[in-house]
Design an enzyme around this catalytic site. Sequence first.
Site, mmCIF file in Angstrom:
data_model
loop_
_atom_site.group_PDB
_atom_site.id
_atom_site.type_symbol
_atom_site.label_atom_id
_atom_site.label_comp_id
_atom_site.label_asym_id
_atom_site.label_seq_id
_atom_site.Cartn_x
_atom_site.Cartn_y
_atom_site.Cartn_z
ATOM 1 N N THR A 151 0.472 -1.162 -0.094
ATOM 2 C CA THR A 151 -0.512 0.109 -0.386
ATOM 3 C C THR A 151 0.825 1.147 0.069
ATOM 4 O O THR A 151 1.539 0.905 0.715
ATOM 5 C CB THR A 151 -1.127 -0.263 1.182
ATOM 6 N N VAL A 180 -11.354 -6.604 1.562
ATOM 7 C CA VAL A 180 -11.060 -5.417 2.476
ATOM 8 C C VAL A 180 -9.674 -5.415 2.975
ATOM 9 O O VAL A 180 -10.116 -5.673 4.188
ATOM 10 C CB VAL A 180 -12.303 -4.680 2.932
ATOM 11 N N GLY A 181 -8.441 -4.408 3.336
ATOM 12 C CA GLY A 181 -7.295 -4.617 4.229
ATOM 13 C C GLY A 181 -8.034 -3.609 5.182
ATOM 14 O O GLY A 181 -8.638 -3.158 5.346
ATOM 15 N N ASP A 182 -6.535 -3.308 5.548
ATOM 16 C CA ASP A 182 -6.429 -1.864 6.537
ATOM 17 C C ASP A 182 -6.047 -0.639 5.840
ATOM 18 O O ASP A 182 -7.004 0.184 6.313
ATOM 19 C CB ASP A 182 -5.118 -1.973 7.277
ATOM 20 N N THR A 202 1.729 0.058 5.472
ATOM 21 C CA THR A 202 1.864 -1.675 4.521
ATOM 22 C C THR A 202 1.783 -2.432 4.991
ATOM 23 O O THR A 202 2.491 -3.026 6.596
ATOM 24 C CB THR A 202 2.498 -0.975 3.906
ATOM 25 N N GLY A 203 1.345 -3.762 4.583
ATOM 26 C CA GLY A 203 1.230 -5.038 5.083
ATOM 27 C C GLY A 203 0.043 -5.225 4.620
ATOM 28 O O GLY A 203 -0.713 -4.964 4.173
ATOM 29 N N LEU A 204 0.066 -6.987 5.654
ATOM 30 C CA LEU A 204 -1.129 -7.336 5.922
ATOM 31 C C LEU A 204 -2.258 -7.051 6.047
ATOM 32 O O LEU A 204 -1.995 -7.231 7.491
ATOM 33 C CB LEU A 204 -0.899 -9.340 6.604
ATOM 34 N N GLY A 205 -3.556 -6.872 5.608
ATOM 35 C CA GLY A 205 -4.393 -5.608 6.738
ATOM 36 C C GLY A 205 -5.530 -6.867 7.176
ATOM 37 O O GLY A 205 -5.594 -6.053 8.407
#
Lengths: 317, 317
Positions: A151, A180-182, A202-205
């Site tokens: 992201t 949907v992620g974070d 950013t990363g694994l939502g």
Amino acid sequence: MKFGSIATWRMSHEGIEDSLELLKNNGTSNDAIEMIIKHVEDYPYYKSVGYGGLPNIEGILEMDAAFMDGDTFQIGAVAGITDVCHPISVARKLSHEKFNSFLVGQGATKYAMTNGFERKNMLTERARKLWEKRLDDMAKHSLSPYDGHDTIGAISLDKTGSMSAGTSSSGLFMKKPGRVGDSPLSGSGFYVDSDIGGAAATGLGEDLMKGILSYEIVRKMEGGMTPQEACDEAVYSFHDKLTKKYGKCGAMSLVAMNNKGDWGVATNVEFTFSVGNDQNKAAIYIANMGENHTTMIEPITQEWLDAYENRIKAPIK
Amino acid sequence: MKFGSIATWRMSHEGIEDSLELLKNNGTSNDAIEMIIKHVEDYPYYKSVGYGGLPNIEGILEMDAAFMDGDTFQIGAVAGITDVCHPISVARKLSHEKFNSFLVGQGATKYAMTNGFERKNMLTERARKLWEKRLDDMAKHSLSPYDGHDTIGAISLDKTGSMSAGTSSSGLFMKKPGRVGDSPLSGSGFYVDSDIGGAAATGLGEDLMKGILSYEIVRKMEGGMTPQEACDEAVYSFHDKLTKKYGKCGAMSLVAMNNKGDWGVATNVEFTFSVGNDQNKAAIYIANMGENHTTMIEPITQEWLDAYENRIKAPIK
């Protein structure tokens, strides 16, 4: 007068450079954020944001974005939007709405269409090929489909002391439709308060939304920590906590800036970012998790940049 | 051994009663949450959750829900889901996924359909009539369309010390298609950590997501505050802050319970809730904002309950 911008990943660098020029010339932090993120949304070789982003398992490119004004706390967000050039601009416009400021799926796309936002087929031929190749690899090698959650998350401070935050992402490669992620979730993907500072992730939502780390970092800065102390303390404590409670912790990298233009980052994976302010011009750094809840930060090397350039433009075999 | 449940609004009461029976008989907090919320999702006269909920501007009933396990931090969430009996059960199942645990729009509905969740036309004739009437009123009287954001938000503690949280909502009456409030957003709509406690929200989602109040309350309980102190301090401070920064602050009501079964609430509107634990059986209370960042809480009167019953079942003129 202080000003500055920070954003996730090497891909943000050109936008950060432009934003510092804007801020130097009395531009607003709101405009700076939109500028930084549109730059990444436009570039076809960044495969996790906007044009050129990788699609979901069905081959559809669904995008998420959010915008927050740190003066008023106005937030706009979209998730699962398709066929629009600049999700961040849609999010910014939505931030002015008292109601219906977070729209998802077809509702988000319809809003963009009926409000005059530029439409575009955002799935490049390169991205489509990567999707086909991954489907093939999954069938042949039982490969886990998921990766690529880079992201763009950005924070800016302008000369008047206003601060803003924004995010944009095409989310997890091969995600299920509607995932949907974070990125569009306040507190997890971003948060900013002009009286204190802001942070973005950013990363694994799926794991980031378990930790509410952007808000936590802002809260720690409010309590007196420097941005670096706040990032170290929030990210590594939560990394340990989630590993203990959940057995694992996905990738997570956070950037933060306070209302003096000081900045910090923390990450549990190799992580690049770009940052600059009134004192120092924009520069790319590379960060890694250090020992005892610290972060090792070094200037990026030309060798790394060359390899990156080759990697993102490499022919698809 | 301690146990307890608390949830927003009078509508949660029967579910809270059932959940206390379950918890007394060694049921889990995860099961208690699903039980409380399904009860409300099933009841046709609660017009802001599940069956009988009011639709969006286009007459489509879109629902949001989330589930969080306070032991593992696993979260599942859906937004803009349609035609499914129990959004909370879909959210709970999604909480077991490492990836794709938050699904929106058609992706969420497709997931529910392909995973065997009971389908149902959730729009009652009564809700459809209310929608028609509102369209008519809007045309004739330029009435603001929006109201009715009474989310069910619940927290449970079981005898083993595990805690869970859940929310379910049909969102704002007359919302735009795809509009998402705070209910499925961790930190804003809900948060729970079995080592500390949990909190859940109801009110204007667009403003709740500016404040991350569920997380803030948990964090204040972690810092040593009672649930009531944490609610008072978080909600009223943010109410003041948002009023100053944004010029207004929408309705917001929060409930919280810590890992001893003690509870608290705070609200800037008249607000009912139901709560019980191993010491006290389930009871409905009414809360209002007091002076100096305090909350006035009184037992509900039979008069209020009778008027409520008449109101929710009144013929539609």
